[in-house]
Design a protein around this motif. Structure first.
Motif, mmCIF file in Angstrom:
data_model
loop_
_atom_site.group_PDB
_atom_site.id
_atom_site.type_symbol
_atom_site.label_atom_id
_atom_site.label_comp_id
_atom_site.label_asym_id
_atom_site.label_seq_id
_atom_site.Cartn_x
_atom_site.Cartn_y
_atom_site.Cartn_z
ATOM 1 N N ALA A 1 10.492 -5.079 4.537
ATOM 2 C CA ALA A 1 10.354 -3.662 4.200
ATOM 3 C C ALA A 1 10.595 -2.701 5.312
ATOM 4 C CB ALA A 1 8.935 -3.558 3.630
ATOM 5 N N VAL B 1 8.421 3.236 2.967
ATOM 6 C CA VAL B 1 6.782 3.015 2.525
ATOM 7 C C VAL B 1 6.099 4.223 3.000
ATOM 8 C CG1 VAL B 1 4.840 1.839 2.726
ATOM 9 C CG2 VAL B 1 6.899 0.649 2.798
ATOM 10 N N TYR C 1 7.053 7.176 0.519
ATOM 11 C CA TYR C 1 6.503 6.671 -0.757
ATOM 12 C C TYR C 1 5.097 6.937 -0.849
ATOM 13 C CZ TYR C 1 5.942 4.440 -5.284
ATOM 14 O OH TYR C 1 5.646 4.188 -6.719
ATOM 15 N N PRO D 1 -0.938 -0.079 3.462
ATOM 16 C CA PRO D 1 0.310 -1.143 3.082
ATOM 17 C C PRO D 1 0.489 -2.482 4.206
ATOM 18 C CG PRO D 1 1.087 0.857 4.420
ATOM 19 C CD PRO D 1 -0.448 0.951 4.012
ATOM 20 N N GLY E 1 6.437 -2.583 -5.244
ATOM 21 C CA GLY E 1 7.614 -2.772 -4.416
ATOM 22 C C GLY E 1 8.271 -3.930 -4.798
ATOM 23 N N ALA F 1 9.689 -3.111 -1.342
ATOM 24 C CA ALA F 1 8.528 -3.311 -0.236
ATOM 25 C C ALA F 1 7.521 -3.908 -0.971
ATOM 26 C CB ALA F 1 8.217 -1.970 0.518
ATOM 27 N N TYR F 2 7.373 -5.049 -0.972
ATOM 28 C CA TYR F 2 6.292 -6.210 -1.484
ATOM 29 C C TYR F 2 5.915 -6.937 -0.398
ATOM 30 C CZ TYR F 2 3.594 -9.354 -4.222
ATOM 31 O OH TYR F 2 2.619 -9.987 -4.573
ATOM 32 N N ASP G 1 3.737 -4.477 0.544
ATOM 33 C CA ASP G 1 3.574 -3.230 1.014
ATOM 34 C C ASP G 1 2.951 -1.966 -0.161
ATOM 35 O OD1 ASP G 1 5.443 -4.597 2.553
ATOM 36 O OD2 ASP G 1 4.901 -3.397 4.080
ATOM 37 N N VAL G 2 3.757 -1.831 -0.996
ATOM 38 C CA VAL G 2 3.422 -0.967 -2.125
ATOM 39 C C VAL G 2 2.399 -1.370 -2.841
ATOM 40 C CG1 VAL G 2 4.503 0.147 -4.202
ATOM 41 C CG2 VAL G 2 5.683 -0.289 -2.008
ATOM 42 N N LEU H 1 -0.669 -0.483 -1.089
ATOM 43 C CA LEU H 1 -0.672 1.022 -1.136
ATOM 44 C C LEU H 1 -0.949 1.678 -2.585
ATOM 45 C CD1 LEU H 1 0.528 3.443 0.611
ATOM 46 C CD2 LEU H 1 2.238 3.399 -0.657
#
Length: 361
Positions: free
Chosen positions: A77, A82, A85, A103, A272, A293-294, A296-297, A300
């Motif tokens: 990511a 991130v 977002y 995240p 993500g 971005a997995y 992380d999202v 989040l």
């Protein structure tokens, strides 16, 4: 499929492991008791949380069941993306009167510790999502008597599953609800998923492993079609979301057939990673801008999803659902299994009648 594996469950129906609180012990137990293969989802749980659910499930049934693990994800990511977002989601946090999640809350989902628990306390079946376990991991599970299943979304991924020594491959068509089990998260392949029947044919021509079909299956006739196409069993997720024993939020269960939600879409908005859900406000407004971005999202947005659930706002929930969601039947899981088995049997009889020219011979 090997007779040793199919002997574990009388009917060729697998209840998909749905993370996020849907696949609770009582749902898996009801499916197992009705002759299917029930599954627990270890994703997003602590290792001890997984262990406690296994203990609870074992108190509810003596039949075989499975546990699903997420593979650790590489750090691919872009932190800047991130951050952008997160800035976009600031209005959501203000609306729900909560804070955004961190995240950087972890990438491996407790994978190694969960494996250690499953090796110390073996279960009949373990499946893997988001990648392929190492040969060493598969061999270690085999040594304690556990069958290994791995998800694949392409024929190439199925070849990797065969090479790791797994007992069967779960061929997941693009119709499936929830996260696509792609082995690598490549944004350039978004929207290029293969439909289940085409995927089944490709996988069967690529590997010699038994295949479990997954993706949009809601009726016994569809299961029979998958079996006729060469699958050894079928895995159903969305079909069990509305079951009485499901841990899904009431808003999620209702949304499956609510006319307000007319279609599904693959989105990165909530986690993500591409996942199929009912199109609601959150998905429409944020899906086009969510980065690859997995997890992380996922971290989040977790507080936002929890706040939306508390507020009773289905427009802010991740309403994971396959393309067949309109065919949902809000029934006890045992009764649903009974209907599915009857439909499979009837479809098989109709096919036999057709292929024998109506003579039955």
């Amino acid at each position: 499929m090997s007779s040793a594996l199919t002997d574990l469950f009388p009917y060729p129906i697998v209840q998909a492991p749905m993370a996020g609180g849907v696949s609770v012990p009582r749902l898996a137990a009801a499916v197992c008791e009705a002759g299917g293969l029930g599954f627990l989802a270890a994703g997003y749980k602590t290792p001890d949380g997984m262990y406690q659910e296994i203990k609870q499930l074992r108190s509810l049934t003596n039949r075989a069941f499975g546990v699903n693990l997420f593979l650790p994800q590489p750090e691919t990511a872009d932190p800047a993306a991130v951050g952008v977002y997160a800035h976009q989601l600031a209005g959501e946090a203000a609306w729900y009167e909560t804070e955004l999640g961190d995240p950087d809350s972890g990438r491996d989902d407790g994978y190694e510790t969960k494996l250690a628990v499953l090796l110390d306390n073996p279960v009949p079946v373990v499946s893997f999502h988001f990648g392929v376990p190492s040969r060493e991991v598969v061999d270690s599970l085999h040594r304690v008597g556990t069958f290994v299943l791995v998800t694949a979304t392409t024929a190439e991924e199925a070849r990797a599953v065969e090479e790791c020594g797994a007992d069967a491959v779960i061929a997941q068509g693009v119709e499936a609800g929830g996260h696509q089990g792609t082995h690598r998260d490549l944004p350039e392949t978004d929207g290029s998923g293969v439909g289940l029947l085409s995927l089944l044919a490709q996988v069967r021509e690529t590997v010699s492993l038994p295949v479990i079909a997954a993706g949009g299956l809601m009726r016994g006739e569809q299961i029979a079609a998958a079996l006729a196409a060469g699958a050894s069993a079928a895995q159903l997720g969305t079909a069990f979301v509305a079951a009485s024993e499901s841990g899904a939020h009431a808003l999620h269960k209702d949304a499956l057939t609510n006319p307000l939600f007319v279609r599904t879409e693959l989105t990165r908005a909530f986690s993500g990673r591409p996942a199929r859900g009912l199109v609601n406000r959150f998905l429409r407004e944020h899906g086009p801008y969510a980065p690859a971005a997995y997890p992380d999202v996922h971290h989040l947005t977790a507080p936002l999803r929890k706040a939306a659930a508390v507020a009773g706002d289905a427009q802010g929930l991740a309403l994971w659902a396959g393309q067949g969601h309109r065919l949902s039947r809000p029934l006890p899981a045992g009764r649903l299994m009974e209907l599915l088995v009857g439909e499979v049997t009837a479809a098989g009889a109709a096919l036999t009648h057709y292929t024998t020219g109506g003579t039955g011979r």
